[in-house]
Enzyme design. Structure first.
Site, PDB file in Angstrom:
ATOM      1  N   ARG A 123     -71.324 -28.841  12.000  1.00 53.16           N
ATOM      2  CA  ARG A 123     -72.394 -29.052  12.956  1.00 53.16           C
ATOM      3  C   ARG A 123     -73.507 -29.901  12.361  1.00 53.16           C
ATOM      4  O   ARG A 123     -74.101 -30.727  13.031  1.00 53.16           O
ATOM      5  CB  ARG A 123     -72.947 -27.688  13.377  1.00 53.16           C
ATOM      6  N   TYR A 124     -73.817 -29.662  11.110  1.00 46.98           N
ATOM      7  CA  TYR A 124     -74.924 -30.358  10.451  1.00 46.98           C
ATOM      8  C   TYR A 124     -74.360 -31.459   9.555  1.00 46.98           C
ATOM      9  O   TYR A 124     -73.192 -31.413   9.165  1.00 46.98           O
ATOM     10  CB  TYR A 124     -75.700 -29.357   9.597  1.00 46.98           C
ATOM     11  N   ARG A 127     -73.295 -29.972   5.622  1.00 49.35           N
ATOM     12  CA  ARG A 127     -72.738 -28.657   5.302  1.00 49.35           C
ATOM     13  C   ARG A 127     -71.781 -28.193   6.389  1.00 49.35           C
ATOM     14  O   ARG A 127     -71.944 -28.545   7.553  1.00 49.35           O
ATOM     15  CB  ARG A 127     -73.854 -27.634   5.093  1.00 49.35           C
ATOM     16  N   ARG A 145     -69.509 -13.658  17.529  1.00 45.10           N
ATOM     17  CA  ARG A 145     -68.106 -14.084  17.669  1.00 45.10           C
ATOM     18  C   ARG A 145     -67.270 -12.963  18.291  1.00 45.10           C
ATOM     19  O   ARG A 145     -66.112 -12.770  17.956  1.00 45.10           O
ATOM     20  CB  ARG A 145     -67.544 -14.501  16.318  1.00 45.10           C
ATOM     21  N   ASP A 304     -78.156 -14.066  20.567  1.00 44.85           N
ATOM     22  CA  ASP A 304     -77.704 -15.206  21.373  1.00 44.85           C
ATOM     23  C   ASP A 304     -77.032 -14.800  22.679  1.00 44.85           C
ATOM     24  O   ASP A 304     -77.019 -13.637  23.047  1.00 44.85           O
ATOM     25  CB  ASP A 304     -76.907 -16.205  20.538  1.00 44.85           C
ATOM     26  N   ASP A 341     -80.473 -19.950  17.769  1.00 43.71           N
ATOM     27  CA  ASP A 341     -79.310 -20.803  17.563  1.00 43.71           C
ATOM     28  C   ASP A 341     -79.011 -21.410  18.925  1.00 43.71           C
ATOM     29  O   ASP A 341     -78.670 -20.694  19.866  1.00 43.71           O
ATOM     30  CB  ASP A 341     -78.126 -19.986  17.015  1.00 43.71           C
ATOM     31  N   LYS A 348     -79.741 -24.266  14.614  1.00 40.87           N
ATOM     32  CA  LYS A 348     -80.846 -23.320  14.566  1.00 40.87           C
ATOM     33  C   LYS A 348     -82.180 -24.020  14.791  1.00 40.87           C
ATOM     34  O   LYS A 348     -82.479 -25.001  14.133  1.00 40.87           O
ATOM     35  CB  LYS A 348     -80.833 -22.611  13.222  1.00 40.87           C
TER      36      LYS A 348
HETATM   37  C1  LIG Z   1     -76.092 -21.538  10.359  1.00 37.20           C
HETATM   38  C2  LIG Z   1     -75.091 -22.553  10.178  1.00 37.20           C
HETATM   39  C3  LIG Z   1     -75.070 -23.362   9.041  1.00 37.20           C
HETATM   40  C4  LIG Z   1     -76.079 -23.206   7.925  1.00 37.20           C
HETATM   41  O1  LIG Z   1     -77.357 -23.488   8.349  1.00 37.20           O
HETATM   42  P1  LIG Z   1     -78.560 -23.383   7.312  1.00 37.20           P
HETATM   43  O2  LIG Z   1     -79.766 -23.600   8.145  1.00 37.20           O
HETATM   44  O3  LIG Z   1     -78.319 -24.442   6.306  1.00 37.20           O
HETATM   45  O4  LIG Z   1     -78.499 -22.020   6.693  1.00 37.20           O
HETATM   46  C5  LIG Z   1     -74.099 -24.314   8.936  1.00 37.20           C
HETATM   47  N1  LIG Z   1     -73.174 -24.496   9.899  1.00 37.20           N
HETATM   48  C6  LIG Z   1     -73.166 -23.754  11.027  1.00 37.20           C
HETATM   49  C7  LIG Z   1     -72.137 -24.015  12.067  1.00 37.20           C
HETATM   50  C8  LIG Z   1     -74.115 -22.747  11.187  1.00 37.20           C
HETATM   51  O5  LIG Z   1     -74.099 -22.000  12.301  1.00 37.20           O
END
Ligand SMILES: *Cc1c(COP(=O)(O)O)cnc(C)c1O
Length: 438
Positions: A123-124, A127, A145, A304, A341, A348
Protein backbone atom coordinates in the site's frame (compact mmCIF):
# COMPACT_ATOMS: atom_id res chain seq x y z
CA UNK A 1 7.72 -16.27 40.08
CA UNK A 2 5.28 -17.22 37.34
CA UNK A 3 1.70 -16.98 38.44
CA UNK A 4 -0.76 -19.80 38.44
CA UNK A 5 -3.87 -18.27 39.89
CA UNK A 6 -6.75 -20.09 41.51
CA UNK A 7 -8.89 -19.26 38.47
CA UNK A 8 -6.26 -20.74 36.18
CA UNK A 9 -5.98 -23.91 38.23
CA UNK A 10 -9.73 -24.34 38.23
CA UNK A 11 -9.92 -23.92 34.45
CA UNK A 12 -7.01 -26.29 33.91
CA UNK A 13 -8.63 -28.97 36.08
CA UNK A 14 -11.92 -28.68 34.24
CA UNK A 15 -10.23 -28.89 30.82
CA UNK A 16 -8.25 -31.96 31.57
CA UNK A 17 -9.20 -34.69 33.98
CA UNK A 18 -5.59 -35.56 34.75
CA UNK A 19 -3.41 -33.36 36.80
CA UNK A 20 -2.40 -30.28 34.87
CA UNK A 21 0.92 -29.03 36.06
CA UNK A 22 2.15 -25.49 35.94
CA UNK A 23 4.50 -26.74 33.23
CA UNK A 24 1.54 -27.85 31.07
CA UNK A 25 -0.29 -24.61 31.65
CA UNK A 26 2.70 -22.57 30.55
CA UNK A 27 3.29 -24.70 27.46
CA UNK A 28 1.96 -22.75 24.49
CA UNK A 29 1.23 -25.90 22.53
CA UNK A 30 -0.83 -27.27 25.44
CA UNK A 31 -2.74 -23.98 25.43
CA UNK A 32 -3.39 -24.19 21.68
CA UNK A 33 -4.44 -27.81 21.91
CA UNK A 34 -6.98 -26.88 24.57
CA UNK A 35 -8.29 -23.72 22.92
CA UNK A 36 -11.96 -23.26 23.62
CA UNK A 37 -14.04 -23.26 20.46
CA UNK A 38 -17.64 -23.73 21.52
CA UNK A 39 -20.16 -22.05 23.77
CA UNK A 40 -20.78 -25.12 25.95
CA UNK A 41 -17.18 -25.24 27.07
CA UNK A 42 -17.17 -21.53 27.88
CA UNK A 43 -20.24 -22.10 30.05
CA UNK A 44 -18.63 -25.02 31.83
CA UNK A 45 -15.28 -23.35 32.39
CA UNK A 46 -16.64 -20.01 33.55
CA UNK A 47 -19.53 -21.53 35.47
CA UNK A 48 -22.11 -19.39 33.67
CA UNK A 49 -25.33 -20.17 31.75
CA UNK A 50 -26.81 -18.20 28.87
CA UNK A 51 -30.59 -18.18 28.58
CA UNK A 52 -31.88 -20.37 25.72
CA UNK A 53 -32.94 -17.47 23.48
CA UNK A 54 -29.61 -15.74 23.77
CA UNK A 55 -27.83 -19.03 23.25
CA UNK A 56 -29.52 -19.60 19.94
CA UNK A 57 -28.40 -16.20 18.68
CA UNK A 58 -24.88 -16.93 19.92
CA UNK A 59 -24.82 -20.26 18.09
CA UNK A 60 -25.75 -18.48 14.87
CA UNK A 61 -23.03 -15.92 15.42
CA UNK A 62 -20.37 -18.56 15.97
CA UNK A 63 -21.40 -20.27 12.73
CA UNK A 64 -20.59 -17.12 10.80
CA UNK A 65 -17.65 -15.87 12.88
CA UNK A 66 -15.92 -18.75 14.71
CA UNK A 67 -14.88 -18.70 18.33
CA UNK A 68 -11.48 -19.55 19.72
CA UNK A 69 -10.05 -18.58 23.11
CA UNK A 70 -6.89 -19.78 24.81
CA UNK A 71 -7.43 -21.14 28.35
CA UNK A 72 -4.95 -18.48 29.49
CA UNK A 73 -6.93 -15.56 28.05
CA UNK A 74 -10.18 -17.07 29.33
CA UNK A 75 -8.69 -17.18 32.81
CA UNK A 76 -8.43 -13.37 32.83
CA UNK A 77 -12.22 -13.01 32.73
CA UNK A 78 -13.87 -11.85 35.91
CA UNK A 79 -16.67 -14.37 36.29
CA UNK A 80 -18.55 -12.21 38.80
CA UNK A 81 -19.42 -9.77 36.04
CA UNK A 82 -18.52 -11.38 32.73
CA UNK A 83 -21.02 -9.26 30.76
CA UNK A 84 -18.98 -6.14 31.40
CA UNK A 85 -15.59 -7.75 31.31
CA UNK A 86 -13.18 -6.28 28.72
CA UNK A 87 -11.53 -9.65 28.09
CA UNK A 88 -14.87 -11.41 27.70
CA UNK A 89 -16.05 -8.75 25.24
CA UNK A 90 -12.95 -9.12 23.08
CA UNK A 91 -13.02 -12.92 23.08
CA UNK A 92 -16.63 -14.03 23.28
CA UNK A 93 -19.16 -13.42 20.46
CA UNK A 94 -22.04 -11.02 20.69
CA UNK A 95 -25.22 -11.65 18.72
CA UNK A 96 -24.82 -8.07 17.54
CA UNK A 97 -22.02 -9.24 15.22
CA UNK A 98 -24.77 -10.37 12.87
CA UNK A 99 -26.09 -6.82 12.53
CA UNK A 100 -24.56 -5.70 9.26
CA UNK A 101 -24.90 -1.94 8.79
CA UNK A 102 -25.30 -0.07 5.54
CA UNK A 103 -21.71 1.13 5.42
CA UNK A 104 -20.04 -2.08 6.56
CA UNK A 105 -17.64 -3.81 4.22
CA UNK A 106 -16.11 -7.28 4.09
CA UNK A 107 -12.68 -5.88 3.21
CA UNK A 108 -12.84 -2.26 4.44
CA UNK A 109 -9.15 -1.56 3.91
CA UNK A 110 -9.12 -3.03 0.38
CA UNK A 111 -6.26 -5.27 1.41
CA UNK A 112 -7.23 -7.84 -1.20
CA UNK A 113 -7.24 -5.15 -3.91
CA UNK A 114 -3.82 -3.76 -2.97
CA UNK A 115 -2.38 -7.23 -3.24
CA UNK A 116 0.03 -7.73 -6.16
CA UNK A 117 0.60 -11.39 -5.22
CA UNK A 118 -1.41 -13.47 -2.75
CA UNK A 119 -0.43 -12.78 0.84
CA UNK A 120 1.23 -9.43 0.08
CA UNK A 121 -0.38 -6.04 0.68
CA UNK A 122 1.67 -3.27 -0.90
CA UNK A 123 0.00 0.00 0.00
CA UNK A 124 2.79 2.40 0.90
CA UNK A 125 5.84 3.22 -1.22
CA UNK A 126 8.57 1.61 0.87
CA UNK A 127 6.98 -1.10 3.00
CA UNK A 128 4.81 -4.18 2.60
CA UNK A 129 2.71 -6.43 4.72
CA UNK A 130 3.28 -10.18 4.35
CA UNK A 131 0.50 -12.43 5.61
CA UNK A 132 2.52 -15.42 6.71
CA UNK A 133 -0.16 -17.17 8.73
CA UNK A 134 -3.92 -17.10 8.60
CA UNK A 135 -4.59 -18.40 12.07
CA UNK A 136 -4.51 -16.91 15.54
CA UNK A 137 -4.51 -18.39 19.02
CA UNK A 138 -7.49 -16.22 19.98
CA UNK A 139 -10.04 -14.84 17.56
CA UNK A 140 -10.53 -11.20 18.49
CA UNK A 141 -14.17 -10.29 18.06
CA UNK A 142 -13.09 -6.92 16.67
CA UNK A 143 -10.79 -8.39 14.00
CA UNK A 144 -10.56 -6.26 10.86
CA UNK A 145 -9.84 -9.43 8.88
CA UNK A 146 -12.98 -11.11 10.24
CA UNK A 147 -13.80 -12.26 6.73
CA UNK A 148 -10.82 -14.64 6.86
CA UNK A 149 -10.94 -15.80 10.48
CA UNK A 150 -10.92 -19.56 10.85
CA UNK A 151 -10.53 -20.06 7.11
CA UNK A 152 -8.08 -22.90 7.40
CA UNK A 153 -8.16 -23.55 3.65
CA UNK A 154 -6.24 -20.38 2.93
CA UNK A 155 -3.27 -21.02 5.20
CA UNK A 156 -0.27 -19.99 3.12
CA UNK A 157 2.22 -22.76 2.37
CA UNK A 158 5.97 -22.51 1.86
CA UNK A 159 5.42 -21.91 -1.88
CA UNK A 160 3.08 -18.96 -1.29
CA UNK A 161 5.44 -17.42 1.21
CA UNK A 162 8.34 -17.77 -1.21
CA UNK A 163 6.29 -15.93 -3.84
CA UNK A 164 5.71 -13.08 -1.39
CA UNK A 165 9.40 -12.94 -0.50
CA UNK A 166 10.23 -12.98 -4.22
CA UNK A 167 8.02 -9.94 -4.68
CA UNK A 168 10.01 -8.11 -2.02
CA UNK A 169 13.27 -9.19 -3.67
CA UNK A 170 12.15 -7.77 -6.99
CA UNK A 171 11.16 -4.39 -5.51
CA UNK A 172 14.25 -2.55 -4.29
CA UNK A 173 12.11 0.31 -2.95
CA UNK A 174 10.86 -1.97 -0.13
CA UNK A 175 12.95 -1.32 2.97
CA UNK A 176 10.52 -2.45 5.66
CA UNK A 177 8.74 -5.82 5.72
CA UNK A 178 5.90 -6.48 8.15
CA UNK A 179 5.09 -10.06 9.01
CA UNK A 180 1.42 -10.21 9.80
CA UNK A 181 -1.43 -12.63 9.52
CA UNK A 182 -3.17 -14.13 11.34
CA UNK A 183 -0.49 -14.27 13.93
CA UNK A 184 3.06 -14.99 12.67
CA UNK A 185 3.94 -16.47 16.06
CA UNK A 186 1.52 -19.33 15.40
CA UNK A 187 4.30 -20.71 13.21
CA UNK A 188 6.95 -22.96 14.73
CA UNK A 189 10.29 -21.47 15.73
CA UNK A 190 12.00 -23.27 12.83
CA UNK A 191 9.54 -22.10 10.21
CA UNK A 192 9.57 -18.53 11.44
CA UNK A 193 13.36 -18.58 11.54
CA UNK A 194 13.36 -19.76 7.92
CA UNK A 195 11.07 -16.90 6.81
CA UNK A 196 13.12 -14.33 8.71
CA UNK A 197 16.34 -15.68 7.23
CA UNK A 198 14.96 -15.48 3.69
CA UNK A 199 13.71 -11.91 4.19
CA UNK A 200 16.97 -10.88 5.86
CA UNK A 201 18.95 -12.11 2.88
CA UNK A 202 17.40 -9.40 0.71
CA UNK A 203 19.94 -6.56 0.75
CA UNK A 204 17.46 -3.68 0.49
CA UNK A 205 15.34 -4.82 3.45
CA UNK A 206 16.50 -2.61 6.32
CA UNK A 207 13.96 -3.53 9.00
CA UNK A 208 11.60 -6.39 9.67
CA UNK A 209 8.53 -6.07 11.85
CA UNK A 210 6.33 -8.70 13.46
CA UNK A 211 2.74 -7.96 14.38
CA UNK A 212 1.51 -10.40 17.03
CA UNK A 213 -1.04 -10.56 19.82
CA UNK A 214 0.74 -13.43 21.58
CA UNK A 215 2.04 -11.34 24.53
CA UNK A 216 -1.62 -10.56 25.28
CA UNK A 217 -3.52 -13.77 24.55
CA UNK A 218 -0.80 -16.41 24.94
CA UNK A 219 2.30 -14.91 26.57
CA UNK A 220 3.81 -18.38 27.05
CA UNK A 221 4.53 -18.37 23.30
CA UNK A 222 7.35 -15.92 24.08
CA UNK A 223 9.88 -18.52 25.15
CA UNK A 224 13.62 -17.94 25.65
CA UNK A 225 14.16 -20.24 22.62
CA UNK A 226 11.91 -18.11 20.40
CA UNK A 227 13.60 -14.93 21.56
CA UNK A 228 17.02 -16.41 20.71
CA UNK A 229 15.79 -17.01 17.17
CA UNK A 230 14.29 -13.53 16.79
CA UNK A 231 17.47 -11.91 18.08
CA UNK A 232 19.41 -13.26 15.12
CA UNK A 233 17.44 -11.11 12.70
CA UNK A 234 17.94 -7.63 14.10
CA UNK A 235 16.90 -4.92 13.40
CA UNK A 236 13.57 -6.51 14.17
CA UNK A 237 10.67 -4.59 15.68
CA UNK A 238 7.66 -6.19 17.31
CA UNK A 239 4.22 -4.66 17.66
CA UNK A 240 1.60 -6.15 19.89
CA UNK A 241 -2.02 -5.38 20.71
CA UNK A 242 -3.04 -4.63 24.29
CA UNK A 243 -6.41 -2.91 24.58
CA UNK A 244 -7.00 -2.81 28.31
CA UNK A 245 -4.74 -2.47 31.38
CA UNK A 246 -6.22 -5.67 32.82
CA UNK A 247 -4.42 -7.62 30.09
CA UNK A 248 -1.03 -6.65 31.48
CA UNK A 249 -0.49 -9.17 34.28
CA UNK A 250 2.58 -11.03 35.54
CA UNK A 251 2.67 -13.47 32.61
CA UNK A 252 2.35 -10.73 29.99
CA UNK A 253 5.03 -8.70 31.77
CA UNK A 254 7.39 -11.66 31.70
CA UNK A 255 6.89 -12.07 27.93
CA UNK A 256 7.55 -8.37 27.37
CA UNK A 257 10.64 -8.49 29.57
CA UNK A 258 12.13 -11.36 27.55
CA UNK A 259 11.59 -9.46 24.31
CA UNK A 260 12.82 -6.11 25.58
CA UNK A 261 15.90 -7.66 27.20
CA UNK A 262 16.77 -9.13 23.79
CA UNK A 263 16.88 -5.58 22.43
CA UNK A 264 13.73 -5.91 20.38
CA UNK A 265 11.93 -2.55 20.23
CA UNK A 266 8.31 -3.03 21.28
CA UNK A 267 5.25 -1.11 20.17
CA UNK A 268 1.56 -1.43 20.85
CA UNK A 269 -1.41 -0.97 18.53
CA UNK A 270 -4.72 -0.59 20.36
CA UNK A 271 -8.17 -0.44 18.88
CA UNK A 272 -10.69 1.95 20.36
CA UNK A 273 -13.60 -0.29 21.37
CA UNK A 274 -16.95 0.73 22.80
CA UNK A 275 -17.52 -0.90 26.17
CA UNK A 276 -13.89 -2.00 26.44
CA UNK A 277 -11.56 1.00 26.48
CA UNK A 278 -13.55 4.06 25.36
CA UNK A 279 -12.58 5.93 28.50
CA UNK A 280 -9.80 8.45 29.14
CA UNK A 281 -8.84 6.92 32.47
CA UNK A 282 -8.62 3.37 31.11
CA UNK A 283 -6.49 4.55 28.20
CA UNK A 284 -4.18 6.52 30.42
CA UNK A 285 -3.76 3.56 32.73
CA UNK A 286 -3.06 1.33 29.70
CA UNK A 287 -0.37 3.57 28.19
CA UNK A 288 1.29 3.96 31.59
CA UNK A 289 1.44 0.22 32.12
CA UNK A 290 2.80 -0.22 28.60
CA UNK A 291 5.71 2.20 29.00
CA UNK A 292 6.45 0.73 32.43
CA UNK A 293 6.99 -2.52 30.58
CA UNK A 294 9.10 -0.90 27.84
CA UNK A 295 6.35 -0.94 25.22
CA UNK A 296 5.83 2.26 23.26
CA UNK A 297 2.16 3.03 22.51
CA UNK A 298 2.30 3.29 18.70
CA UNK A 299 -1.20 3.53 17.22
CA UNK A 300 -4.69 3.91 18.58
CA UNK A 301 -7.01 2.78 15.80
CA UNK A 302 -10.49 3.98 15.16
CA UNK A 303 -12.52 0.76 14.85
CA UNK A 304 -12.93 0.19 11.11
CA UNK A 305 -15.93 -0.60 8.94
CA UNK A 306 -15.54 -4.38 8.75
CA UNK A 307 -18.76 -6.38 8.93
CA UNK A 308 -19.82 -7.43 12.38
CA UNK A 309 -18.03 -4.67 14.28
CA UNK A 310 -20.79 -2.05 14.52
CA UNK A 311 -21.37 -2.63 18.25
CA UNK A 312 -17.70 -1.86 18.92
CA UNK A 313 -17.57 1.47 17.07
CA UNK A 314 -17.34 4.81 18.82
CA UNK A 315 -17.67 8.22 17.22
CA UNK A 316 -14.32 9.72 16.17
CA UNK A 317 -14.95 12.39 18.79
CA UNK A 318 -14.33 9.79 21.51
CA UNK A 319 -10.84 9.20 20.16
CA UNK A 320 -10.13 12.92 19.97
CA UNK A 321 -11.33 13.29 23.56
CA UNK A 322 -8.91 10.55 24.62
CA UNK A 323 -6.03 12.19 22.75
CA UNK A 324 -6.90 15.47 24.43
CA UNK A 325 -6.57 13.73 27.80
CA UNK A 326 -3.14 12.30 26.98
CA UNK A 327 -1.10 14.90 25.06
CA UNK A 328 0.62 17.20 27.55
CA UNK A 329 -0.91 15.37 30.49
CA UNK A 330 1.55 12.51 30.33
CA UNK A 331 4.96 11.52 28.91
CA UNK A 332 5.18 12.27 25.21
CA UNK A 333 6.31 8.74 24.42
CA UNK A 334 3.24 7.34 26.17
CA UNK A 335 0.96 9.05 23.65
CA UNK A 336 -0.01 6.93 20.64
CA UNK A 337 -0.98 8.33 17.24
CA UNK A 338 -4.72 8.11 16.78
CA UNK A 339 -5.50 6.96 13.23
CA UNK A 340 -8.34 6.06 10.94
CA UNK A 341 -7.35 3.38 8.47
CA UNK A 342 -9.00 4.84 5.39
CA UNK A 343 -11.80 2.79 3.88
CA UNK A 344 -10.88 1.86 0.33
CA UNK A 345 -7.18 1.47 1.07
CA UNK A 346 -5.95 5.03 1.60
CA UNK A 347 -3.85 3.93 4.56
CA UNK A 348 -3.65 5.34 8.07
CA UNK A 349 -4.73 8.92 8.53
CA UNK A 350 -3.74 10.65 11.79
CA UNK A 351 -6.46 12.38 13.79
CA UNK A 352 -5.58 15.05 16.31
CA UNK A 353 -7.24 17.78 18.31
CA UNK A 354 -6.50 21.20 16.76
CA UNK A 355 -3.65 23.05 18.39
CA UNK A 356 -3.19 25.69 15.68
CA UNK A 357 -5.69 28.49 16.32
CA UNK A 358 -4.65 30.99 13.70
CA UNK A 359 -1.69 32.51 11.88
CA UNK A 360 -0.56 35.64 10.07
CA UNK A 361 2.59 36.17 7.98
CA UNK A 362 4.80 36.44 11.03
CA UNK A 363 2.90 34.96 13.94
CA UNK A 364 1.28 31.70 14.85
CA UNK A 365 -1.42 31.50 17.51
CA UNK A 366 -1.50 28.21 19.37
CA UNK A 367 -3.16 26.65 22.34
CA UNK A 368 -1.68 24.08 24.69
CA UNK A 369 -3.26 21.18 26.57
CA UNK A 370 -4.25 23.46 29.47
CA UNK A 371 -6.11 25.83 27.20
CA UNK A 372 -3.39 28.50 27.42
CA UNK A 373 -3.37 30.52 24.22
CA UNK A 374 0.09 31.52 23.15
CA UNK A 375 1.96 32.87 20.15
CA UNK A 376 5.03 31.81 18.28
CA UNK A 377 6.92 34.54 16.48
CA UNK A 378 8.09 33.40 13.06
CA UNK A 379 11.74 34.12 12.10
CA UNK A 380 12.25 37.55 10.55
CA UNK A 381 14.92 36.40 8.19
CA UNK A 382 14.60 32.96 6.82
CA UNK A 383 16.58 32.24 3.74
CA UNK A 384 14.31 29.84 1.99
CA UNK A 385 16.23 27.37 -0.09
CA UNK A 386 14.92 26.90 -3.57
CA UNK A 387 14.80 23.18 -4.08
CA UNK A 388 15.21 21.86 -7.58
CA UNK A 389 16.05 18.39 -6.30
CA UNK A 390 19.63 18.80 -7.48
CA UNK A 391 20.96 17.74 -4.13
CA UNK A 392 24.62 17.57 -5.18
CA UNK A 393 24.56 21.34 -5.89
CA UNK A 394 22.91 22.22 -2.60
CA UNK A 395 24.93 23.38 0.43
CA UNK A 396 22.86 21.29 2.84
CA UNK A 397 24.69 18.14 3.76
CA UNK A 398 22.96 15.07 2.47
CA UNK A 399 25.02 12.01 1.74
CA UNK A 400 23.31 10.86 -1.37
CA UNK A 401 24.31 7.25 -0.95
CA UNK A 402 22.49 7.23 2.39
CA UNK A 403 19.27 8.58 1.02
CA UNK A 404 16.63 7.24 -1.27
CA UNK A 405 15.78 9.06 -4.45
CA UNK A 406 12.11 9.33 -5.15
CA UNK A 407 9.70 11.75 -6.71
CA UNK A 408 7.55 13.81 -4.37
CA UNK A 409 4.10 12.31 -4.04
CA UNK A 410 0.75 13.74 -3.00
CA UNK A 411 0.65 16.79 -0.73
CA UNK A 412 4.46 16.79 -0.55
CA UNK A 413 4.40 17.39 -4.30
CA UNK A 414 1.98 20.34 -4.00
CA UNK A 415 4.38 21.95 -1.55
CA UNK A 416 7.49 21.51 -3.68
CA UNK A 417 9.27 24.30 -5.60
CA UNK A 418 10.23 22.27 -8.60
CA UNK A 419 7.01 20.59 -9.55
CA UNK A 420 4.33 22.67 -11.27
CA UNK A 421 1.37 20.64 -10.07
CA UNK A 422 -1.17 23.02 -8.52
CA UNK A 423 -3.93 20.63 -7.54
CA UNK A 424 -4.70 16.98 -7.09
CA UNK A 425 -7.93 15.82 -8.64
CA UNK A 426 -9.67 12.50 -8.09
CA UNK A 427 -9.88 10.53 -11.31
CA UNK A 428 -13.65 10.42 -11.41
CA UNK A 429 -14.21 14.11 -10.76
CA UNK A 430 -17.50 15.20 -12.41
CA UNK A 431 -16.39 18.78 -12.92
CA UNK A 432 -13.31 17.68 -14.87
CA UNK A 433 -15.39 15.20 -16.78
CA UNK A 434 -17.66 18.08 -17.98
CA UNK A 435 -14.64 20.04 -19.16
CA UNK A 436 -13.52 17.25 -21.44
CA UNK A 437 -17.01 17.03 -22.96
CA UNK A 438 -17.55 20.75 -23.53
C1 LIG B 1 -0.35 -0.33 8.75
C2 LIG B 1 0.19 -0.82 7.52
C3 LIG B 1 1.54 -0.68 7.21
C4 LIG B 1 2.52 -0.03 8.17
O1 LIG B 1 2.22 1.30 8.38
P1 LIG B 1 3.14 2.16 9.35
O2 LIG B 1 2.44 3.46 9.45
O3 LIG B 1 4.47 2.23 8.70
O4 LIG B 1 3.22 1.42 10.66
C5 LIG B 1 2.00 -1.15 6.02
N1 LIG B 1 1.17 -1.74 5.13
C6 LIG B 1 -0.15 -1.88 5.37
C7 LIG B 1 -1.01 -2.52 4.34
C8 LIG B 1 -0.67 -1.44 6.58
O5 LIG B 1 -1.98 -1.60 6.83
Amino acid sequence: MPIYSAAQQEIAEKISSHNVTLKNWRDWRWQLKHSIQDIDTVETLLGIRFDPKKRKALEMTVKKFPLSITPYYLSLINTDDHENDPVFKQAFPSARELEIEKHDMADPLSEDKDSPVPGVTHRYPDRVLLQVSNVCSMYCRHCTRKRKVGDRDSIPGREDILKGIDYVRQHPEIRDVLLSGGDPLMLSDDYLDWILTEVRRIPHVQVIRIGTRMPVVLPYRITPELVERLKKHQPLWLNTHFNHPREINASAKEALRLLADAGIPLGNQSVLLAGVNDCQRIMKSLVHKLVENRVRPYYLYQCDLAEGLSHFRTPVGKGIEIMESLRGHTSGFAVPTYVIDAPGGGGKIPMNPNYLISLSTNKVVLRNYEGVITTYQEPEKYESIFCNRKCDECHLDLKLEDSTECAAVGIERLLSDWDRTISLTPEDNDRMERRTHD
